[in-house]
Design a protein around this motif. Structure first.
Motif, PDB file in Angstrom:
ATOM      1  N   SER B 162       0.838  -1.201   0.000  1.00 24.29           N
ATOM      2  CA  SER B 162       0.000   0.000   0.000  1.00 24.29           C
ATOM      3  C   SER B 162       0.872   1.249   0.000  1.00 24.29           C
ATOM      4  N   ASP B 164       0.243   3.862   1.563  1.00 22.91           N
ATOM      5  CA  ASP B 164       0.307   4.413   2.920  1.00 22.91           C
ATOM      6  C   ASP B 164       1.606   4.046   3.607  1.00 22.91           C
ATOM      7  N   ILE B 165       2.022   2.788   3.440  1.00 26.42           N
ATOM      8  CA  ILE B 165       3.222   2.326   4.124  1.00 26.42           C
ATOM      9  C   ILE B 165       4.432   3.120   3.635  1.00 26.42           C
ATOM     10  N   MET B 167       4.419   6.097   2.176  1.00 25.99           N
ATOM     11  CA  MET B 167       4.295   7.488   2.613  1.00 25.99           C
ATOM     12  C   MET B 167       4.668   7.612   4.087  1.00 25.99           C
ATOM     13  N   ALA B 168       4.233   6.656   4.880  1.00 27.85           N
ATOM     14  CA  ALA B 168       4.574   6.683   6.304  1.00 27.85           C
ATOM     15  C   ALA B 168       6.094   6.680   6.475  1.00 27.85           C
ATOM     16  N   ALA B 169       6.771   5.858   5.668  1.00 28.02           N
ATOM     17  CA  ALA B 169       8.231   5.790   5.769  1.00 28.02           C
ATOM     18  C   ALA B 169       8.863   7.141   5.414  1.00 28.02           C
ATOM     19  N   LEU B 170       8.321   7.787   4.384  1.00 27.62           N
ATOM     20  CA  LEU B 170       8.873   9.090   3.980  1.00 27.62           C
ATOM     21  C   LEU B 170       8.661  10.132   5.078  1.00 27.62           C
ATOM     22  N   ILE B 171       7.478  10.105   5.678  1.00 25.12           N
ATOM     23  CA  ILE B 171       7.189  11.077   6.741  1.00 25.12           C
ATOM     24  C   ILE B 171       8.012  10.754   7.986  1.00 25.12           C
ATOM     25  N   ASP B 172       8.254   9.465   8.215  1.00 27.52           N
ATOM     26  CA  ASP B 172       9.036   9.064   9.380  1.00 27.52           C
ATOM     27  C   ASP B 172      10.515   9.389   9.245  1.00 27.52           C
TER      28      ASP B 172
END
Ligand SMILES: Nc1ncnc2c1ncn2[C@@H]1O[C@H](COP(=O)(O)OP(=O)(O)O)[C@@H](O)[C@H]1O
Ligand SMILES: [Mg+2]
Lengths: 363, 277
Positions: B162, B164-165, B167-172
């Protein structure tokens, strides 16, 4: 951190997901983005996070334009609707991941992970993998991961929508408490007006990518800017009666096919000002409709469906083809098919322009 | 009773269809351990067919050298294929760039392209690059020919992760490359394992490429070695000992069979990963 969204437009090819949106979010404020599915809420969040670049407009953090700042330099914590936990890492590793990427010392990472886990009461889950957790637990882990970074801005994308009703109620209160306690500026996306009303300091209502109103929950409820907000905020939604304005001596009436309502003093001056309009919409919330024996009311309606809600009774009524909802205290003495009289509370009526949907005035 | 027939029928059909194959394998096993066979009936038991493991066979290099070459070829080709497939497939799945659609079409077309028509052109390329008659040269050719499949399969796996995963990594705090290495690659590990198994077996079984592009005996892989046994070497009077050939054949397929036994779980993932456009 103060967040300014200035004239933001985001297009995906021909689809305009967000159009000319401006929001000024204060430091420590809890703002909800509210709107039906597909109205561009997630797009706004991801643009603020730096995943999407604005097509037009600017995002500012504390006054500085961050349009060109990559996501990893924005110090944002985000909880996705799907939670987006890393399935190949344990809960501990998930929470520690953003910290390891910052090359934080091991001991400091450990301290922060444990502290955040305590805050969200998930210490006993730290060794598990996301696949072994319930939805509610995953939601907590995702929130924990976002908070352990000690972000300047917290973005929450429908974090409660995958929880069952009971958990949702708990999590709602929990998130609100945490936000106030930590004082982190927060943008919370939801399509559920109850969530937005109960949690947020201010709510931005979006429809099809366009901002409808940005105000406190109370103001949205008492002074909706247009038909969309009036219908979206409040549950059950506001009743709308569309008719034309007619003069009867000194009284002004709104007349529909099978009914007419005399406008109270408070609405008269507003109606006078727009007498040239052929049609107007009268809005009244279900809680401001009173029922009376049929010979007493201003309107007469047939009881159509009765839904007892415990504290109140929700009554569906019909006048010809017009449907109305009334929220009245029990006991409810009538039965389906009975004819009842209706009054509208003259202090809580709204007039809308049917063409633009804009609020003309309220009593 | 009716239920039993319903359940049993697919097995019966499968058994009937696999019978010829099973008979061949049975012959291989029996033949490898007996001096002579009459059909499937062995004539005693012997290990003498296996002497090629210890003594050279005619003027050929040791079979162990061929086994090593096969391992190097299959292993090297697998590693290169995985490296290129997992990066190219990520780009096709996740990045938007000019000509992405065209490139994807090209991959599909190349996958269907009969590579045998390229044999002579490849020969010239290898010669020009001074990679003719080298293991690395053949490994590269094999990689090039199998890349469309590898890229397509890996793309299917990346498509299933997904957004989301990521994007989450990029934001993290990940860069795009870190997100690829630390989050995306671990998430498509089943795909990588499946492709690795698939590619290794394919490389191990490859005959045509090493036969054509690595003529020197010191570069022979097992498949070429066994061909030389059945066809006879240069200046050799052809005396076909089926027992020895069966033993050599068994020596060749045994690693693959064992490999399959332990990794079939991954192999099935190739289809589970799905292929989406
Ligand atoms: N990455 C994307 N590519 C193309 N269209 C998108 C993309 N993301 C969102 N959209 C479109 O933009 C609109 C708003 O989507 P979204 O922000 O996800 O709405 P919401 O979160 O309010 O449900 C939708 O019409 C959606 O189809
Ligand atoms: Mg959304």
């Amino acid at each position: 951190m103060r967040v300014s969204i200035e004239r933001l437009t985001k297009r995906f090819g021909k689809v305009v997901a967000v159009q000319d949106l401006s929001l000024e979010i204060m430091d420590g404020e809890f703002v909800a983005l509210l709107g039906p599915s597909g109205c561009g809420k997630t797009t706004v969040l991801l643009t603020v996070a730096g995943i999407y670049r604005p097509t037009h407009g600017w995002i500012r953090f504390d006054g500085k334009v961050v349009n060109d700042l990559p996501p990893r330099e924005r110090n944002i914590g985000m909880v996705f609707q799907s939670y987006a936990l890393y399935p190949h890492m344990t809960v501990y590793e998930n929470i520690a991941f953003p910290l390891t990427l910052r090359r934080m010392p091991r001991a400091e990472i450990h301290r922060r992970v444990v502290a955040a886990a305590q805050l969200l009461q998930i210490e006993e889950l730290l060794d598990r993998r996301p696949g072994q957790l319930s939805g509610g637990q995953q939601q907590r882990v995702a929130l924990c991961r976002a908070l352990a970074k000690e972000p300047d801005l917290l973005l929450l994308d429908e974090p409660l929508s995958n929880l069952d009703a009971r958990l949702r109620l708990l999590a709602r209160a929990e998130i609100k408490r945490l936000q106030k306690e930590l004082g982190i500026t927060t943008i919370f996306v939801t399509h559920d007006q109850v969530e937005a009303m109960t949690m947020a300091d201010r709510i931005a209502v979006l429809n099809q990518g366009v901002l409808q109103q940005f105000d406190t929950p109370e103001a949205l409820y008492t002074r909706p800017a247009n038909l969309f907000v009036a219908e979206f905020i409040g549950s059950p939604p506001m009743n709308f009666l569309e008719g034309s304005l007619t003069v009867h001596g000194s009284a002004l009436r709104l007349t529909g096919p099978e009914w007419h309502v005399t406008l109270p003093e408070g609405l008269k001056s507003w109606a006078e000002a727009v007498r040239d309009r052929d049609r107007l919409i009268l809005g009244v919330r279900p809680e401001h409709v009173r029922l009376a024996p049929s010979e007493e009311g201003e309107l007469r309606a047939e009881v159509y469906v009765i839904e007892p809600l415990g504290r109140d009774v929700l009554v569906n009524l019909r006048i010809g083809s017009l449907r109305l909802r009334a929220l009245v205290p029990p006991p409810f003495p009538w039965k389906v098919g009975d004819i009842v009289g209706l009054h509208f509370d003259p202090a809580h009526l709204y007039l809308f322009d049917p063409h633009t949907g804009v609020l003309i005035g309220r009593s | 009773m009716g239920n039993w027939i319903k359940k049993g029928t697919p097995y019966l059909i499968l058994a009937a269809l696999s019978l010829p194959l099973l008979l061949l394998y049975a012959w291989l096993f029996i033949g490898a351990f007996s001096p002579r066979t009459h059909g499937l009936i062995p004539e005693g038991f012997t290990l003498s067919n296996w002497s090629f493991l210890f003594t050279p066979w005619g003027n050929r290099p040791s079979i162990w050298v061929a086994a090593l070459n096969s391992t190097l070829l299959a292993g090297g080709y697998t590693v290169i294929l995985l490296l290129i497939s997992s990066t190219a497939a990520y780009a096709l799945s996740r990045l938007s760039f000019r000509g992405r659609r065209f490139f994807m079409m090209l991959v599909l077309v190349l996958h269907a392209f009969p590579s045998i028509t390229l044999l002579i052109a490849i020969f010239y390329v290898l010669r020009a690059l001074r990679l003719y008659d080298t293991l690395i040269g053949v490994a590269l050719v094999k990689t090039a020919l199998e890349l469309p499949l590898g890229v397509w399969v890996m793309k299917g796996f990346f498509d299933n992760v997904s957004w989301d995963i990521e994007m989450a990594a990029l934001i993290d705090g990940c860069s795009r490359l870190q997100a690829w290495r630390r989050v995306m690659i671990p998430m498509v590990r089943p795909g990588i394992a499946a492709l690795a198994v698939f590619a290794f077996v394919l490389g191990w079984n490859e005959f045509l490429l090493p036969y054509i592009y690595m003529p020197s005996a010191r570069n022979w892989t097992l498949s070429v070695f066994i061909r030389s046994v059945t066809a006879g070497g240069a200046g050799e009077i052809l005396f076909v000992n089926y027992g020895v050939i069966a033993a050599a054949g068994l020596f060749y397929v045994l690693p693959v069979l064992l490999f399959f036994l332990f990794t079939q779980r991954y192999l099935l993932q190739i289809y589970a990963g799905g292929v989406k456009g």
